[in-house]
Scaffold this active site. Structure first.
Site, PDB file in Angstrom:
ATOM      1  NE  ARG A  62      -1.637  -1.494   3.632  1.00 51.12           N
ATOM      2  CZ  ARG A  62      -1.928  -1.520   4.924  1.00 51.12           C
ATOM      3  NH1 ARG A  62      -3.156  -1.310   5.316  1.00 51.12           N
ATOM      4  NH2 ARG A  62      -0.994  -1.754   5.826  1.00 51.12           N
ATOM      5  CE  LYS A 105      -2.357 -19.141   9.203  1.00 49.46           C
ATOM      6  NZ  LYS A 105      -2.037 -18.017   9.985  1.00 49.46           N
TER       7      LYS A 105
HETATM    8  N1  LIG Z   1       2.447 -19.134   7.296  1.00 54.06           N
HETATM    9  C1  LIG Z   1       2.716 -18.563   8.451  1.00 54.06           C
HETATM   10  O1  LIG Z   1       3.557 -18.998   9.226  1.00 54.06           O
HETATM   11  C2  LIG Z   1       1.972 -17.334   8.826  1.00 54.06           C
HETATM   12  C3  LIG Z   1       2.370 -16.603   9.937  1.00 54.06           C
HETATM   13  C4  LIG Z   1       1.705 -15.418  10.205  1.00 54.06           C
HETATM   14  C5  LIG Z   1       0.668 -15.018   9.399  1.00 54.06           C
HETATM   15  N2  LIG Z   1       0.275 -15.762   8.352  1.00 54.06           N
HETATM   16  C6  LIG Z   1      -0.814 -15.342   7.473  1.00 54.06           C
HETATM   17  O2  LIG Z   1      -0.272 -14.352   6.608  1.00 54.06           O
HETATM   18  C7  LIG Z   1      -1.215 -13.318   6.384  1.00 54.06           C
HETATM   19  C8  LIG Z   1      -0.619 -11.995   6.842  1.00 54.06           C
HETATM   20  O3  LIG Z   1      -0.218 -12.101   8.180  1.00 54.06           O
HETATM   21  P1  LIG Z   1       0.975 -11.201   8.786  1.00 54.06           P
HETATM   22  O4  LIG Z   1       1.232 -11.730  10.139  1.00 54.06           O
HETATM   23  O5  LIG Z   1       2.102 -11.102   7.839  1.00 54.06           O
HETATM   24  O6  LIG Z   1       0.249  -9.810   8.924  1.00 54.06           O
HETATM   25  P2  LIG Z   1       0.892  -8.370   8.972  1.00 54.06           P
HETATM   26  O7  LIG Z   1       2.265  -8.399   9.530  1.00 54.06           O
HETATM   27  O8  LIG Z   1      -0.112  -7.472   9.601  1.00 54.06           O
HETATM   28  O9  LIG Z   1       1.035  -7.993   7.438  1.00 54.06           O
HETATM   29  C9  LIG Z   1      -0.059  -7.924   6.582  1.00 54.06           C
HETATM   30  C10 LIG Z   1       0.279  -7.001   5.431  1.00 54.06           C
HETATM   31  O10 LIG Z   1      -0.859  -6.923   4.598  1.00 54.06           O
HETATM   32  C11 LIG Z   1      -1.004  -5.623   4.071  1.00 54.06           C
HETATM   33  N3  LIG Z   1      -2.340  -5.108   4.392  1.00 54.06           N
HETATM   34  C12 LIG Z   1      -3.307  -4.811   3.491  1.00 54.06           C
HETATM   35  N4  LIG Z   1      -4.408  -4.403   4.083  1.00 54.06           N
HETATM   36  C13 LIG Z   1      -4.186  -4.435   5.391  1.00 54.06           C
HETATM   37  C14 LIG Z   1      -4.964  -4.126   6.517  1.00 54.06           C
HETATM   38  N5  LIG Z   1      -6.223  -3.751   6.385  1.00 54.06           N
HETATM   39  N6  LIG Z   1      -4.414  -4.266   7.726  1.00 54.06           N
HETATM   40  C15 LIG Z   1      -3.151  -4.706   7.875  1.00 54.06           C
HETATM   41  N7  LIG Z   1      -2.338  -5.004   6.825  1.00 54.06           N
HETATM   42  C16 LIG Z   1      -2.866  -4.875   5.596  1.00 54.06           C
HETATM   43  C17 LIG Z   1       0.108  -4.788   4.670  1.00 54.06           C
HETATM   44  O11 LIG Z   1       1.136  -4.769   3.708  1.00 54.06           O
HETATM   45  P3  LIG Z   1       1.469  -3.451   2.860  1.00 54.06           P
HETATM   46  O12 LIG Z   1       1.441  -2.313   3.844  1.00 54.06           O
HETATM   47  O13 LIG Z   1       2.767  -3.750   2.296  1.00 54.06           O
HETATM   48  O14 LIG Z   1       0.387  -3.287   1.838  1.00 54.06           O
HETATM   49  C18 LIG Z   1       0.580  -5.562   5.869  1.00 54.06           C
HETATM   50  O15 LIG Z   1       1.930  -5.358   6.126  1.00 54.06           O
HETATM   51  C19 LIG Z   1      -2.484 -13.768   7.106  1.00 54.06           C
HETATM   52  O16 LIG Z   1      -3.269 -14.489   6.194  1.00 54.06           O
HETATM   53  C20 LIG Z   1      -1.961 -14.697   8.190  1.00 54.06           C
HETATM   54  O17 LIG Z   1      -2.904 -15.663   8.624  1.00 54.06           O
HETATM   55  C21 LIG Z   1       0.914 -16.898   8.047  1.00 54.06           C
END
Ligand SMILES: NC(=O)c1ccc[n+]([C@@H]2O[C@H](COP(=O)([O-])OP(=O)(O)OC[C@H]3O[C@@H](n4cnc5c(N)ncnc54)[C@H](OP(=O)(O)O)[C@@H]3O)[C@@H](O)[C@H]2O)c1
Length: 365
Positions: free
Chosen positions: A60, A130
């Site tokens: 974003r 996921k």
């Molecule tokens: N496989 C695993 O081990 C694992 C671990 C944790 C999470 N996950 C999954 O990965 C996904 C993301 O989790 P995460 O922990 O990486 O989350 P996070 O740190 O909050 O990152 C999510 C990213 O999505 C973007 N985004 C777009 N709309 C958003 C909104 N409304 N609020 C917050 N962020 C938004 C942002 O990127 P930009 O600012 O760059 O657009 C943000 O940095 C989820 O589906 C979660 O279940 C998987």
């Protein structure tokens, strides 16, 4: 004695170690959507694969897009400053890039469907974090689209591919612990309470069920298959997402599973499988155990330990890569039917605990 093993090891999976980094065919050009925590961890592992080209990243914000591109050496980046909760335009520009072969989606849950749909419509293969979607209806629509377009789609349940889980399946299959009677698994952590954080926000598909439960569930699903019945209970936050939940699964043959997922406390993050001849217990977290304790009979006990390159995500990334290179449209180890059945189980559990999300009422599927 026949042991039902629900998740098959991929045929390339002959060793637990570094083979996952070696090229299995022509290089794939990757586009990464979002620059949050998991995008960073998975991209670092992706960079270890010989046949992965880090082509584009989208965010974003311009700063995060440019910073992520520089940190990992992406050729290009997209951004747009999109509003909270929307499938931002920068993400949609990335899926139109003709030089992207496969899109990895790492946004909050509520946006997975829209971004994956756009990617498939633009002819891209998709690896989506996921939970695949918020609802089974969204998952079904995506799966139909991927099949119609003959494109690869997989939910990024990396825990299916890690050595600790695959070894547990191998031990079960050998018959060493006999017939599985019950499974117990838990995962969670104390997440800081902040209503605007994606993990707590209903608009983002927050709560322990969609964020955590796929991992404890994997240990029941992998060893016993899909349950006959699910009984769900939960503690909800003031905004109506589950701070913790408990899933009690029962099976036609009498087997049972008890699973806990939580965002408000510390826990052992462990799985145990109880069999008629012995048991398996994880050492380390259920999503990537560093070892297994195996007990057979009353006396015999041993521990096995595993190593992996990077943070443990290279196994699922190798699977995506080799499936696409081989012309497969889904992974035999993380089949789409499982993702759909698990989303349906989550729909059922949410109905029981009273959690709803804005995506539940969408009419455009
Ligand atoms: N496989 C695993 O081990 C694992 C671990 C944790 C999470 N996950 C999954 O990965 C996904 C993301 O989790 P995460 O922990 O990486 O989350 P996070 O740190 O909050 O990152 C999510 C990213 O999505 C973007 N985004 C777009 N709309 C958003 C909104 N409304 N609020 C917050 N962020 C938004 C942002 O990127 P930009 O600012 O760059 O657009 C943000 O940095 C989820 O589906 C979660 O279940 C998987």
């Amino acid at each position: 004695m026949s042991i039902q093993r629900f998740v098959g090891r991929p045929d390339w999976y002959t060793t637990f170690n570094p083979e996952t980094l070696t090229a299995t065919g022509d290089a794939l050009r990757w586009g990464v959507v979002a620059t949050g925590n998991i995008a960073r961890t998975v991209t670092a592992d992706l960079a270890l694969l010989e046949d992965a080209v880090l082509h584009a990243v989208s965010s974003r914000g311009v700063g995060s897009a440019a910073g992520f591109a520089t940190d990992f050496g992406f050729a290009t980046y997209y951004y747009d400053g999109g509003e909270h909760g929307t499938a931002a335009a920068g993400y949609l520009q990335l899926v139109q890039d003709p030089d992207v072969d496969v899109v990895y989606i790492a946004t909050p849950h509520a946006q997975h469907y829209d971004i994956a749909k756009a990617a498939l419509e633009h002819g891209k293969h998709v690896l989506c974090e996921k939970a695949l979607t918020i609802t089974a209806a969204e998952a079904r629509a995506l799966i139909e689209l991927a099949r119609e377009r003959q494109l690869f789609l997989m939910e990024a349940v990396w825990a299916r591919f890690v050595p600790g889980f695959q070894r547990a399946l191998e031990i079960l299959e050998s018959g060493e612990i006999g017939q599985v009677k019950w499974v117990r698994a838990d995962l969670g952590f104390p997440a800081p309470m902040d209503d605007s954080a994606r993990i707590w926000a209903p608009a983002d598909g927050g709560g322990a069920l969609l964020d955590i439960s796929v991992y404890p569930l994997l240990w029941a699903w992998g060893t016993l298959g899909a349950p006959e019945a699910v009984h769900a209970t939960a503690e909800l936050t003031a905004l109506g997402v589950d701070a913790q939940n408990s899933l009690a699964l029962s099976y036609a043959n009498g087997a049972q599973a008890q699973l806990m997922s939580y965002l408000g406390s510390h826990g052992p993050r462990a799985a145990a499988i109880s069999g008629t001849l012995g048991f398996i217990e994880t050492i380390g977290s259920v999503n990537n155990p560093k070892g297994l304790r195996i007990g057979v009979g009353w006396e015999e006990e041993r521990e096995e330990y595993f190593e992996h390159p990077g943070s443990g995500y290279t196994y699922q990334l190798r699977e995506v890569t080799r499936c696409i290179q081989a012309g497969l449209t889904e992974s035999p180890t993380m089949p789409l039917a499982d993702s759909l059945a698990i989303m349906a189980l989550f729909d059922n559990a949410r109905e029981q605990i009273g959690v709803s999300y804005p995506n539940d009422s969408r009419t455009d599927l």
